[in-house]
Design an enzyme around this catalytic site. Structure first.
Site, PDB file in Angstrom:
ATOM      1  N   ARG A 138       0.882  -1.173   0.000  1.00 24.21           N
ATOM      2  CA  ARG A 138       0.000   0.000   0.000  1.00 24.21           C
ATOM      3  C   ARG A 138       0.912   1.213   0.000  1.00 24.21           C
ATOM      4  O   ARG A 138       1.603   1.486   0.986  1.00 24.21           O
ATOM      5  CB  ARG A 138      -0.887  -0.038   1.243  1.00 24.21           C
ATOM      6  CG  ARG A 138      -1.917   1.085   1.360  1.00 24.21           C
ATOM      7  CD  ARG A 138      -2.743   0.869   2.618  1.00 24.21           C
ATOM      8  NE  ARG A 138      -3.693   1.926   2.882  1.00 24.21           N
ATOM      9  CZ  ARG A 138      -4.955   1.936   2.486  1.00 24.21           C
ATOM     10  NH1 ARG A 138      -5.413   0.903   1.783  1.00 24.21           N
ATOM     11  NH2 ARG A 138      -5.771   2.925   2.788  1.00 24.21           N
ATOM     12  N   HIS A 165      -6.727   0.768  -7.303  1.00 24.98           N
ATOM     13  CA  HIS A 165      -7.078   0.068  -6.056  1.00 24.98           C
ATOM     14  C   HIS A 165      -7.848  -1.207  -6.419  1.00 24.98           C
ATOM     15  O   HIS A 165      -9.053  -1.314  -6.160  1.00 24.98           O
ATOM     16  CB  HIS A 165      -7.913   0.984  -5.169  1.00 24.98           C
ATOM     17  CG  HIS A 165      -7.961   0.582  -3.728  1.00 24.98           C
ATOM     18  ND1 HIS A 165      -7.471  -0.620  -3.258  1.00 24.98           N
ATOM     19  CD2 HIS A 165      -8.467   1.224  -2.632  1.00 24.98           C
ATOM     20  CE1 HIS A 165      -7.660  -0.699  -1.957  1.00 24.98           C
ATOM     21  NE2 HIS A 165      -8.261   0.410  -1.560  1.00 24.98           N
ATOM     22  N   GLN A 168     -10.173  -3.334  -3.858  1.00 26.77           N
ATOM     23  CA  GLN A 168     -11.435  -2.708  -3.454  1.00 26.77           C
ATOM     24  C   GLN A 168     -12.535  -3.011  -4.467  1.00 26.77           C
ATOM     25  O   GLN A 168     -13.679  -3.297  -4.101  1.00 26.77           O
ATOM     26  CB  GLN A 168     -11.261  -1.205  -3.308  1.00 26.77           C
ATOM     27  CG  GLN A 168     -12.542  -0.473  -2.918  1.00 26.77           C
ATOM     28  CD  GLN A 168     -13.048  -0.872  -1.542  1.00 26.77           C
ATOM     29  OE1 GLN A 168     -12.302  -0.797  -0.570  1.00 26.77           O
ATOM     30  NE2 GLN A 168     -14.305  -1.297  -1.449  1.00 26.77           N
ATOM     31  N   ASP A 272     -16.797   8.061  -2.226  1.00 19.70           N
ATOM     32  CA  ASP A 272     -15.580   7.801  -1.448  1.00 19.70           C
ATOM     33  C   ASP A 272     -15.194   9.118  -0.781  1.00 19.70           C
ATOM     34  O   ASP A 272     -15.864  10.141  -0.936  1.00 19.70           O
ATOM     35  CB  ASP A 272     -14.479   7.290  -2.386  1.00 19.70           C
ATOM     36  CG  ASP A 272     -13.215   6.888  -1.657  1.00 19.70           C
ATOM     37  OD1 ASP A 272     -13.288   6.609  -0.444  1.00 19.70           O
ATOM     38  OD2 ASP A 272     -12.144   6.856  -2.287  1.00 19.70           O
ATOM     39  N   CYS A 314     -16.162   2.814   0.302  1.00 17.69           N
ATOM     40  CA  CYS A 314     -15.050   1.958   0.719  1.00 17.69           C
ATOM     41  C   CYS A 314     -14.616   2.203   2.164  1.00 17.69           C
ATOM     42  O   CYS A 314     -13.867   1.401   2.721  1.00 17.69           O
ATOM     43  CB  CYS A 314     -13.874   2.127  -0.235  1.00 17.69           C
ATOM     44  SG  CYS A 314     -12.984   3.683  -0.035  1.00 17.69           S
ATOM     45  N   ARG A 341     -13.747  -7.298   1.660  1.00 11.87           N
ATOM     46  CA  ARG A 341     -12.327  -7.058   1.414  1.00 11.87           C
ATOM     47  C   ARG A 341     -11.524  -8.295   1.812  1.00 11.87           C
ATOM     48  O   ARG A 341     -10.550  -8.665   1.135  1.00 11.87           O
ATOM     49  CB  ARG A 341     -11.834  -5.845   2.222  1.00 11.87           C
ATOM     50  CG  ARG A 341     -12.444  -4.511   1.843  1.00 11.87           C
ATOM     51  CD  ARG A 341     -12.097  -4.104   0.416  1.00 11.87           C
ATOM     52  NE  ARG A 341     -10.675  -4.151   0.138  1.00 11.87           N
ATOM     53  CZ  ARG A 341      -9.782  -3.238   0.557  1.00 11.87           C
ATOM     54  NH1 ARG A 341     -10.170  -2.204   1.280  1.00 11.87           N
ATOM     55  NH2 ARG A 341      -8.505  -3.358   0.235  1.00 11.87           N
TER      56      ARG A 341
END
Length: 358
Positions: A138, A165, A168, A272, A314, A341
């Site tokens: 990440r 991402h 996700q 988001d 998310c 996730r």
């Protein structure tokens, strides 16, 4: 401004070159595949990842053996979790997934190792990958994940970068399938997703994925260069659609600045954070730019979203992005989405780090 993408001309070229893991185009000089974005994963492979995710979840939650019934594909393997940014869902999902598959998760933050400070990412990639069996990273800039993957001797999965991402979006797709009682992505063709928010890494992986699954994507983002579509992503989206077989459905993409327009006939409304890590200094300006973008029941009703529309985010969520009535109400799928996730990350670990054929 309003942009629209209909079905582009078909192109028969394929970007897939790896014999080790056929879904991935991102292979480095060592022949090691990595998952940087879902743009590099064929639609049938996305479907297989999601079916494997659902199977892992079912086995863990609805069989007598539970998690102990999941095959330990990571036994005696160490997976490095290299996180240069804070995380809740990604870290918990990753560590618990490695444990469920019988491996050892080694969490490495900037305070634990000399990540790009006293040691270059190039050197870190060589050193860390020589001692572990997989890397979940990440990072900040997308260049950083490309540097790690390009020089690693073990597979690397992008847990988040400035551009993409992928894990996700896998979780979001699994959540949509569950909501509709379906098991295959083919059932999502024709569904409309409305994105009301920032032009960011999550939207980018939506753009390169949803249209290839036959899903329609309508984007409402504020005006201005800070919220414009990434041209690299737009090009990848178009190329991905061009490479689809002629008989495979293609979704439409539209880009506008009006949330009411975006949510019309939407099956799913997604947003988001408006202020990502690194954008804190621009908070006041961004809050002004996003005036009128809060997802509310009124927005969905006035914009004429479908009566049974669902909401996704998310997380973490801030009140200005979505009202409490929506976030905690009957339209919301945010908590199943968060749990998924784990199962989608577990499936990716099992496949890429555990070398499991799906």
């Amino acid at each position: 401004m309003f942009l629209s993408l209909a079905s582009p001309i078909r192109c028969g070229a394929s970007r897939l070159t790896s014999t080790c893991a056929k879904a991935y185009v991102s292979t480095n000089a060592h022949g090691v595949p990595s998952l940087m974005t879902l743009a590099d994963v064929r639609t049938e492979q996305i479907d297989q990842i999601l079916q494997h995710s659902a199977a892992l979840k079912h086995k863990a939650r609805h069989t007598a053996l539970g998690l102990s019934g999941i095959e330990s594909s990571l036994t005696k393997k160490t997976i490095a979790l290299v996180f240069s940014k804070r995380s809740t869902r990604t870290r918990v999902a990753s560590e618990s997934s490695v444990a469920a598959l019988g491996g050892h998760a080694m969490f490495l933050s900037p305070s634990d190792i000399q990540l790009g400070v006293n040691e270059s990412l190039y050197d870190t990639a060589h050193v860390v990958s020589s001692m572990v069996d997989g890397i979940m990273a990440r990072v900040g800039s997308h260049d950083e994940i490309e540097m790690l993957a390009g020089n690693s001797r073990v597979p690397v999965i992008n847990a988040l970068s400035s551009r993409f991402h992928p894990t996700q979006i896998l979780a979001d797709l699994l959540t949509m399938l569950e909501a509709d009682g379906q098991t295959s992505c083919k059932a999502l063709a024709g569904k409309k997703v409305a994105w009301v928010g920032d032009s960011n890494n999550i939207l980018n992986d939506m753009l390169v994925t949803y249209p290839r699954l036959g899903m329609h994507l309508s984007v409402a983002a504020p005006q201005g260069p800070a919220y414009a579509c990434d041209p690299i992503v737009w090009d990848l989206m178009q190329k991905g659609l061009e490479e689809l077989p002629s008989d495979q459905p293609r979704g439409h993409v539209e880009w506008c600045h009006d949330p009411l327009r975006a949510v019309r006939d939407a099956d799913y409304i997604v947003t988001d954070t408006w202020i990502s890590m690194g954008d804190e200094a621009q908070k006041e300006q961004r809050l002004r730019d996003f005036a009128g973008f809060q997802v509310t029941d009124d927005l969905a009703r006035q914009g004429k979203a479908k009566p049974d529309w669902k909401f996704m985010h998310c997380l973490p969520r801030k009140a200005e992005e979505v009202s409490d009535d929506v976030f905690y109400g009957p339209h919301s799928m945010v908590f199943p989405e968060a749990e998924n996730r784990k199962w989608t990350i577990m499936a990716c670990f099992d496949w890429l780090f555990g070398r499991r054929a799906l």
